[in-house]
Design an enzyme around this catalytic site. Structure first.
Site, PDB file in Angstrom:
ATOM      1  N   HIS A   1       0.840  -1.194   0.000  1.00  0.00           N
ATOM      2  CA  HIS A   1       0.000   0.000   0.000  1.00  0.00           C
ATOM      3  C   HIS A   1       0.877   1.247   0.000  1.00  0.00           C
ATOM      4  O   HIS A   1       1.877   1.340   0.725  1.00  0.00           O
ATOM      5  CB  HIS A   1      -0.951  -0.012   1.201  1.00  0.00           C
ATOM      6  CG  HIS A   1      -2.033  -1.049   1.064  1.00  0.00           C
ATOM      7  ND1 HIS A   1      -2.705  -1.588   2.129  1.00  0.00           N
ATOM      8  CD2 HIS A   1      -2.549  -1.651  -0.045  1.00  0.00           C
ATOM      9  CE1 HIS A   1      -3.596  -2.470   1.690  1.00  0.00           C
ATOM     10  NE2 HIS A   1      -3.510  -2.533   0.383  1.00  0.00           N
TER      11      HIS A   1
ATOM     12  N   ASP B   1       0.907   4.220   1.104  1.00  0.00           N
ATOM     13  CA  ASP B   1       1.281   5.019   2.284  1.00  0.00           C
ATOM     14  C   ASP B   1       2.435   4.391   3.056  1.00  0.00           C
ATOM     15  O   ASP B   1       2.937   4.983   4.013  1.00  0.00           O
ATOM     16  CB  ASP B   1       0.064   5.261   3.198  1.00  0.00           C
ATOM     17  CG  ASP B   1      -0.673   4.009   3.607  1.00  0.00           C
ATOM     18  OD1 ASP B   1      -0.620   3.008   2.859  1.00  0.00           O
ATOM     19  OD2 ASP B   1      -1.321   4.008   4.674  1.00  0.00           O
ATOM     20  N   HIS B   2       2.878   3.207   2.625  1.00  0.00           N
ATOM     21  CA  HIS B   2       4.001   2.539   3.294  1.00  0.00           C
ATOM     22  C   HIS B   2       5.248   2.427   2.402  1.00  0.00           C
ATOM     23  O   HIS B   2       6.289   2.004   2.885  1.00  0.00           O
ATOM     24  CB  HIS B   2       3.586   1.136   3.758  1.00  0.00           C
ATOM     25  CG  HIS B   2       2.515   1.178   4.800  1.00  0.00           C
ATOM     26  ND1 HIS B   2       2.761   0.993   6.146  1.00  0.00           N
ATOM     27  CD2 HIS B   2       1.189   1.431   4.698  1.00  0.00           C
ATOM     28  CE1 HIS B   2       1.633   1.115   6.823  1.00  0.00           C
ATOM     29  NE2 HIS B   2       0.660   1.384   5.973  1.00  0.00           N
TER      30      HIS B   2
HETATM   31 ZN   LIG Z   1      -2.269  -1.120   4.264  1.00  0.00          ZN
END
Ligand SMILES: [Zn+2]
Length: 313
Positions: free
Chosen positions: A66, A68-69
């Site tokens: 994902h 945001d990581h």
């Molecule tokens: Zn996630």
């Protein structure tokens, strides 16, 4: 006391805001740096935290795909190249992310240093790093896509040499390392001097830290994390919205606290806040179950054993 320090560079979920960037942390363990996740602002936040040094960062662990990581990783690698890095860099990621990330890096970046990819197994815990002083294990998360947390554990330090004893027995310097590692010593006349007469235990327990990025409430990890000193656990939702937490495969603040209590940790740090909540309410929800909970913020430095300070962000 050896250094074991957690710097929170970003602790928001999904969407960067003026208050929080998304997930990125850096651990300083005995002056070796380890990055956990890499948000889009990671390299700027790293520079702002001026006690962190790019030259000491050789290992980056990405929990899952994902954005945001992991969106900041190609940018960070590109900047490392421009800064003249030559040392190999180790990247740890799940098997679904690795080919995509390789392609992005190959397309956008000219990387003159070696990148060593380590493929994580998202289905069972594995030892993924080890040196003389510490180990890192992956922690399988339950998040709908392959996802791992990371457990950092110091090894028990070797005993301290009793120099007055080793001098009294006239033990050569060349033998001291073996004795420090636990060996007995045999005098020229055949007498065995047991190690316990030549060393004493160091009065410092090994420290440990678990980073649980994105996951549903996950009892499967309790056994692996039992008695960890500090637990970072996501709290994307309030327990009032537990149905949404289940739908999006995240945890509530109450569930993070229940995890902390179940594994008998000393300290819970919550983070990965959704913008829909007031963090104080999430903190209160967690503290009602596990009082020794603190709320992460961008620029927080947590040093084991339990000491917190703030960076100028
Ligand atoms: Zn996630």
């Amino acid at each position: 006391m050896t250094k074991f320090e957690i710097t929170i560079l970003g602790c928001g979920a999904a969407l960067p805001t003026l208050r929080h960037f998304t997930t990125t942390q850096v651990l300083n363990i005995h002056e070796k740096f380890f990055m956990l996740d890499c948000c889009e602002a990671a390299q700027i936040l790293f520079l702002k935290a001026d006690q962190l040094k790019f030259g000491k960062l050789d290992h980056i662990f990405i929990s899952h795909r994902h954005g945001d990581h992991c969106f900041g990783l190609p940018c960070l690698l590109s900047s490392m190249s421009l800064m003249g890095r030559v040392a190999p860099l180790h990247l740890y990621m799940t098997p679904d992310l690795e080919p995509q990330m390789r392609q992005v890096i190959d397309f956008f970046c000219h990387i003159p240093f070696e990148i060593v990819f380590h493929t994580l197994n998202p289905d069972q815990p594995e030892r993924i790093y080890e040196d003389k002083e510490m180990v890192v294990e992956s922690i399988p998360m339950n998040h709908g896509v392959p996802c791992c947390g990371f457990l950092f554990k110091e090894k028990q330090k070797p005993n301290r040499l009793l120099r007055e004893k080793t001098d009294a027995y006239d033990i050569p310097v060349t033998q001291l390392a073996k004795i420090k590692d636990g060996a007995d010593y045999v005098l020229p006349n055949g007498t065995v001097i047991p190690n316990s007469k030549l060393t004493e235990p160091i009065d410092e327990l090994p420290k440990s830290y678990a980073f649980c990025s994105d996951t549903l409430f996950n009892p499967n990890m309790f056994e692996q994390l039992r008695d960890v000193d500090v637990l970072y656990h996501e709290t994307t939702f309030s327990d009032a919205d537990i149905d949404r937490a289940v739908e999006w495969k995240h945890s509530t603040a109450k569930q993070a606290a229940e995890t902390a209590r179940a594994i008998n940790t000393k300290q819970l740090i919550i983070g990965h806040y959704s913008t829909r909540y007031d963090e104080a309410a999430l903190l209160a929800e967690a503290q009602a179950v596990f009082p020794n909970t603190i709320a992460a913020y961008d620029g927080m430095v947590f040093t084991l054993p339990e000491k917190t300070r703030s960076l100028e962000f």
